[in-house]
Design a protein around this motif. Structure first.
Motif, mmCIF file in Angstrom:
data_model
loop_
_atom_site.group_PDB
_atom_site.id
_atom_site.type_symbol
_atom_site.label_atom_id
_atom_site.label_comp_id
_atom_site.label_asym_id
_atom_site.label_seq_id
_atom_site.Cartn_x
_atom_site.Cartn_y
_atom_site.Cartn_z
ATOM 1 N N LYS A 127 0.789 -1.227 0.000
ATOM 2 C CA LYS A 127 0.000 0.000 0.000
ATOM 3 C C LYS A 127 0.823 1.281 0.000
ATOM 4 C CE LYS A 127 -4.767 -0.390 1.286
ATOM 5 N NZ LYS A 127 -5.806 -0.116 2.285
ATOM 6 N N PRO A 128 1.851 1.402 0.851
ATOM 7 C CA PRO A 128 2.631 2.649 0.830
ATOM 8 C C PRO A 128 3.273 2.915 -0.540
ATOM 9 C CG PRO A 128 3.125 1.393 2.805
ATOM 10 C CD PRO A 128 2.313 0.511 1.934
ATOM 11 N N GLN A 181 0.549 4.038 -3.004
ATOM 12 C CA GLN A 181 0.173 5.426 -2.737
ATOM 13 C C GLN A 181 1.230 6.402 -3.263
ATOM 14 O OE1 GLN A 181 -1.275 6.082 1.185
ATOM 15 N NE2 GLN A 181 -1.057 8.299 1.107
ATOM 16 N N GLN A 182 2.499 6.054 -3.080
ATOM 17 C CA GLN A 182 3.562 6.937 -3.565
ATOM 18 C C GLN A 182 3.518 7.081 -5.077
ATOM 19 O OE1 GLN A 182 7.438 5.833 -2.154
ATOM 20 N NE2 GLN A 182 8.508 7.412 -3.334
ATOM 21 N N TYR A 226 0.899 6.441 -7.052
ATOM 22 C CA TYR A 226 -0.392 7.050 -7.409
ATOM 23 C C TYR A 226 -0.347 8.572 -7.276
ATOM 24 C CZ TYR A 226 -5.403 8.128 -6.760
ATOM 25 O OH TYR A 226 -6.664 8.662 -6.842
ATOM 26 N N GLU A 227 0.222 9.064 -6.161
ATOM 27 C CA GLU A 227 0.255 10.506 -5.935
ATOM 28 C C GLU A 227 1.328 11.207 -6.758
ATOM 29 O OE1 GLU A 227 0.666 10.970 -1.739
ATOM 30 O OE2 GLU A 227 -1.441 10.487 -1.309
ATOM 31 N N PHE A 247 -8.742 1.280 -4.644
ATOM 32 C CA PHE A 247 -7.705 2.080 -3.994
ATOM 33 C C PHE A 247 -8.054 3.571 -4.057
ATOM 34 C CE2 PHE A 247 -3.898 4.687 -4.239
ATOM 35 C CZ PHE A 247 -3.257 4.324 -3.069
ATOM 36 N N THR A 248 -8.555 4.010 -5.208
ATOM 37 C CA THR A 248 -8.937 5.418 -5.364
ATOM 38 C C THR A 248 -10.068 5.786 -4.401
ATOM 39 O OG1 THR A 248 -8.347 5.238 -7.698
ATOM 40 C CG2 THR A 248 -9.601 7.166 -7.056
ATOM 41 N N GLU A 283 -10.718 4.376 -1.452
ATOM 42 C CA GLU A 283 -10.164 4.460 -0.091
ATOM 43 C C GLU A 283 -9.327 5.733 0.078
ATOM 44 O OE1 GLU A 283 -7.975 0.893 0.480
ATOM 45 O OE2 GLU A 283 -9.742 -0.405 0.460
ATOM 46 N N HIS A 284 -8.582 6.093 -0.981
ATOM 47 C CA HIS A 284 -7.750 7.303 -0.940
ATOM 48 C C HIS A 284 -8.627 8.543 -0.830
ATOM 49 C CE1 HIS A 284 -4.647 10.224 -2.394
ATOM 50 N NE2 HIS A 284 -3.846 9.392 -1.756
ATOM 51 N N SER A 324 -7.698 11.221 2.005
ATOM 52 C CA SER A 324 -6.717 12.167 1.470
ATOM 53 C C SER A 324 -7.321 13.555 1.277
ATOM 54 C CB SER A 324 -6.199 11.635 0.124
ATOM 55 O OG SER A 324 -5.556 12.645 -0.596
ATOM 56 N N ASP A 331 -8.432 12.903 -6.847
ATOM 57 C CA ASP A 331 -9.133 11.615 -6.747
ATOM 58 C C ASP A 331 -10.407 11.601 -7.578
ATOM 59 O OD1 ASP A 331 -7.274 10.464 -5.023
ATOM 60 O OD2 ASP A 331 -8.214 11.317 -3.255
#
Length: 871
Positions: free
Chosen positions: A749-750, A753-754, A756-757, A782-783, A785-786, A790, A796
């Motif tokens: 996950k980390p 996220q890195q 993705y962002e 994932f989007t 949940e983000h 976020s 998003d």
């Protein structure tokens, strides 16, 4: 289908017994809930439950002044040393006797614990060092002749005062002082509930159960020639040397009322008192000025706490399960929560997965928020236990069936009961179902063995379906809108009715035992039914043939009750599933019953494999959590001491009154005595529509289990070259699509996220369009949940819009398979819409003011420019 569900929260219970307390910052409240501790964040309006369990119900808790160490002690005196911030058990310890009170010293170096008529002081263990025996006894203090009830440390942590049932308070020093003997504060006529130091050390206040408050101060030297001469050193250090005497006696003067609990705030000199009548009062000492009195409960207040700033007062009422936080200056509630008074019978998830509704034996219907764990509305129209509840498909209407003979519909927008459905002759309803359109509601009866159907729009009775020969125990509409209603009964049959068809001829599906619960698979093709013999049977709805059967007697069997004559393995009372539900994707079945276990089965393609068995509780205060009874709990007469009713030893009169009827008791025991030992069982289980959590209505409350993604390493299509560093290298080269795909394959996950962002806003549409179909559901989940966590709102939303626009046909064609993903996206978007609309509503006046100011400024600028031109 992932099965790594872990316990995350308790919703249906907010306080059970023991003391409540605030954290040092005053923003969070800790409350014992059975053998667990719930944490209520009063600023962010959220609650969570620590993932640690004591052996029995918690009797006392204490938190260190730095907020790092939590000590929770159960009824037997067994303690857990917990790292509060991490929620991890550091050590187990046994104090050997029941603990009435436990307190950290103000410097955090010592822990004082009541030990019968003694007091023990232990050195505080270091939460950063792993030690074999972290608890080291400093000293044991004696002198009281009865059980010690409370302890209070001095501000400098060099001495403490204790109160006892022997009607005295005693002052002890932490370390021995030459010539010092513990001071005794006598004169009360009832047990002393609390004793407190004033902030300047000049006064000591003692409060007794009969409502007397004594103020103690130093005796004058003229009165006592032996009084030591006070030197000009720090006054606090000379407190043990003072000869104390009664300065004032004050009384609350409330007839037929006892003081149950007290607390004191030294910096503001406020004494908070909770009474047995449900009234609390606020007094300023030493003048004994009554500032505030309020009745907040119909039952006695069991515990009281005051925040470090003195602004908030917290109260717990054990018998009603109430937890209240009151801001006394503004006279308003910060928190007001109450669980069900009796058992929780049934539950239902809203279609968006954001709320859970529960119905209980107390006739109340409560709606809980999954996000923060709080109840936000309670409906009390029913007058008898609620046996079944269900949501309409759009989620704004909630239906409930009760033994009071009514089916009610509640509007969750205006919070009102807008329809009440009744039968021509009074019957008790035990099950309920609503068709997918939300137009028809059906309820099964236990008296006439019929199924009643009403129109939601008009409230009129549409039809009565007769044919069953025993109580109707379960109802379910086909979720695909095929106008099929399945009913299960104790007559060992399931009937599938075509509700809008002309013919009422139904061929029943015969089973081997009484039907307890039924459930349709989300695609409507398969029907599952649990029976009294512990089997789960599956039928093909189209052909009416049995497709699979699971024998779950050995899976759910477990837990011997204290009065059972046979072992747990041979007991038939726990060997059946009383509740059944499919997972959101239809691949697994979750089942629970009258035992401590909830079972998850894989039912794909005729399989019936037990995937995981969840134990809902390890609380030995409940019946049925032990596989084997402990012979050490049997006394010389051969009687299990857990079965002996010791309520006659209670300190309060109302708790020890014998309400049993006179006369000889029959062989089964005295049936007039209310059973007070609860059993570990699950009355209802339901899966969240998003597939990320499931809930169980158990004896201890509403238990929520959610997917634990923190420590799971679940890679997809892994190769030897695929490493986190390789993904980051590709990301720095600007190959965003490749980096995102590789991150999903590694499934950390980390890292996802890195990556993705890091994708630029301008490249989102290109990356989403080229994303392989196999990763689309994972990316959309994932989007979603983000989006909930976020601050990157627009970023998003562009992702969600692009994915649904580009791959809408692919998702629509597989809507059944990806239903949980789409529901998760809908839930996230609904949350955001609600937050933004609420924010806009709150700031409407501000925005209007800014607009008006800009118009005024623009007008001034125009006037000034026109004047300049004229000049």
């Amino acid at each position: 289908m992932k099965a790594n569900y872990k316990f995350s929260n308790i919703c249906g219970t907010v306080y059970q017994q023991g003391n409540i307390l605030f954290t040092p910052d005053g923003n969070t409240l800790l409350s014992p809930v059975g053998n667990r501790v719930s944490v209520f964040d009063l600023v962010n309006n959220k609650s969570r439950t620590l993932p640690v369990e004591n052996r029995k119900n918690i009797a006392a808790i204490a938190l260190s002044p730095d907020g790092n160490i939590l000590v929770s002690v159960d009824e037997d005196g067994r303690a857990l040393l917990v790292n509060f911030k991490r929620g991890v058990v550091l050590h187990h310890f046994n104090f050997q006797k029941p603990v009435q009170d436990i307190q950290f010293s103000y410097d955090g170096k010592f822990i004082a614990v009541t030990h019968g008529s003694h007091v023990q002081v232990w050195r505080t263990p270091n939460h950063l060092v792993r030690e074999f025996a972290p608890f080291v006894l400093h000293r044991t203090y004696t002198g009281h002749h009865a059980d010690v009830s409370s302890i209070r440390w001095s501000p400098d942590s060099t001495y403490f005062i204790t109160t006892s049932h022997d009607m005295t308070a005693r002052l002890f020093t932490l370390d021995p002082l030459e010539g010092f003997r513990p001071k005794t504060f006598a004169g009360h006529k009832d047990a002393v509930v609390g004793a407190y130091f004033s902030a300047n050390g000049k006064f000591i206040y003692t409060v007794s159960r009969d409502g007397a408050v004594f103020t103690w101060t130093a005796k004058d030297e003229q009165d006592d020639a032996e009084a030591p001469q006070l030197v000009s050193a720090a006054f606090a250090h000379s407190v043990p040397r003072i000869r104390w005497g009664v300065h004032d006696r004050h009384y609350f003067n409330l007839p037929h009322t006892k003081v149950v609990c007290t607390t004191f705030h030294p910096s503001s000199n406020l004494l908070v008192v909770g009474f047995s009548s449900g009234v609390f009062g606020l007094w300023e000492l030493p003048s004994f000025t009554n500032i505030h009195t309020l009745s907040i409960s119909q039952e006695k207040i069991s515990s009281v706490a005051i925040s470090p700033t003195g602004e908030w007062l917290a109260f717990g009422a054990r018998r009603l399960g109430q937890l209240l936080v009151w801001e006394w200056q503004s006279e308003s509630y910060i928190l007001k929560q109450q669980g069900h008074y009796f058992d929780m019978n049934t539950l239902a998830y809203a279609p968006d997965g954001q709320t859970i509704a529960t119905g209980g034996d107390d006739g109340k219907l409560k709606v809980w928020s999954v996000q923060n764990g709080f109840c936000f509305v309670t409906f009390s129209e029913h007058t008898a236990p609620i046996m079944g509840i269900t949501f309409a498909k759009h989620g704004s209407v909630l239906f409930s069936a009760s033994l009071d003979g009514t089916v009610r519909a509640f509007d969750l927008v205006r919070y009102r009961n807008f329809r009440t459905f009744t039968s021509p002759s009074p019957v008790q309803f035990s099950s309920i179902a609503v068709d997918p359109s939300g137009e028809v509601v059906a309820a099964g009866s236990t008296d006439t063995f019929e199924v009643f159907m009403w129109s939601v729009q008009t409230g009129k009775l549409l039809d009565i379906l007769a044919g069953h020969e025993a109580p109707v125990s379960a109802l379910a509409f086909s979720p695909t809108g095929a106008n099929q209603l399945a009913s299960g009964s104790w007559d060992r049959t399931i009937r599938i009715w075509s509700i809008f068809g002309r013919s009422r001829a139904v061929e029943p599906l015969t089973l081997s035992s009484d039907v307890l619960s039924i459930a349709f698979r989300p695609d409507g093709v398969e029907l599952g039914a649990s029976t009294l013999d512990g089997q789960i049977t599956f039928f093909d709805v189209r052909s009416g043939k049995q497709s699979n059967v699971i024998d779950g007697r050995k899976d759910i069997s477990g837990g011997r009750k204290a009065d059972d004559r046979v072992a747990a393995a041979n007991s038939s009372s726990t060997k059946a599933f009383t509740s059944l539900t499919y997972t959101a994707d239809g691949l697994c079945v979750l089942a629970g019953g009258n035992s401590k276990y909830v079972c998850l089965y894989d039912v794909r393609e005729g399989e019936g494999v037990l995937v995981k068995k969840f134990q809902i509780s390890e609380n030995l205060s409940l019946d049925g959590t032990q596989e084997f009874l402990d012979s050490r709990r049997v006394n010389d007469a051969g009687i299990n001491i857990d079965l002996i009713d010791d309520r006659g030893n209670a300190s309060d009169l109302e708790d020890r009154m014998d309400m049993s009827l006179p006369g000889a008791s029959r062989g089964a025991g005295d049936m007039s005595i209310r059973k007070h030992r609860q059993e570990a069982r699950t009355k209802c289980v339901r899966f969240s529509p998003t597939g990320r959590a499931w809930a169980a209505a158990s004896t201890e409350g509403l238990l929520i289990y959610s997917l634990d993604d923190t420590v799971m390493f679940d890679p997809f299509d892994l190769t030897i070259d695929l490493t986190p560093q390789a993904v980051l290298n590709i990301l720095t080269e600007g190959e965003y699509l490749k980096a995102l795909v590789l991150a999903f394959r590694l499934n950390e996950k980390p890292l996802i996220q890195q990556v993705y962002e890091s994708i630029p806003r301008s490249d989102i549409r290109l990356v989403a369009r080229q994303m392989p179909n196999i990763y689309i559901p994972t990316l959309l989940r994932f989007t979603s949940e983000h989006l909930e966590k976020s601050p990157h709102l627009e970023f998003d939303l562009i992702w969600v819009q692009t994915l649904i626009t580009t791959h809408g046909r692919f998702l629509r064609d597989r809507s059944g398979e990806y239903a949980p993903v789409l529901r998760a996206a809908q839930k996230a978007l609904g949350d955001i819409e609600g937050s933004i609309s609420r924010l806009c509503d709150e700031n409407t006046s501000t925005l209007q003011y800014l607009i008006d100011q800009s118009v005024v400024k623009h007008g001034l600028d125009v006037d000034m420019s026109s004047n300049a031109l004229d000049d």
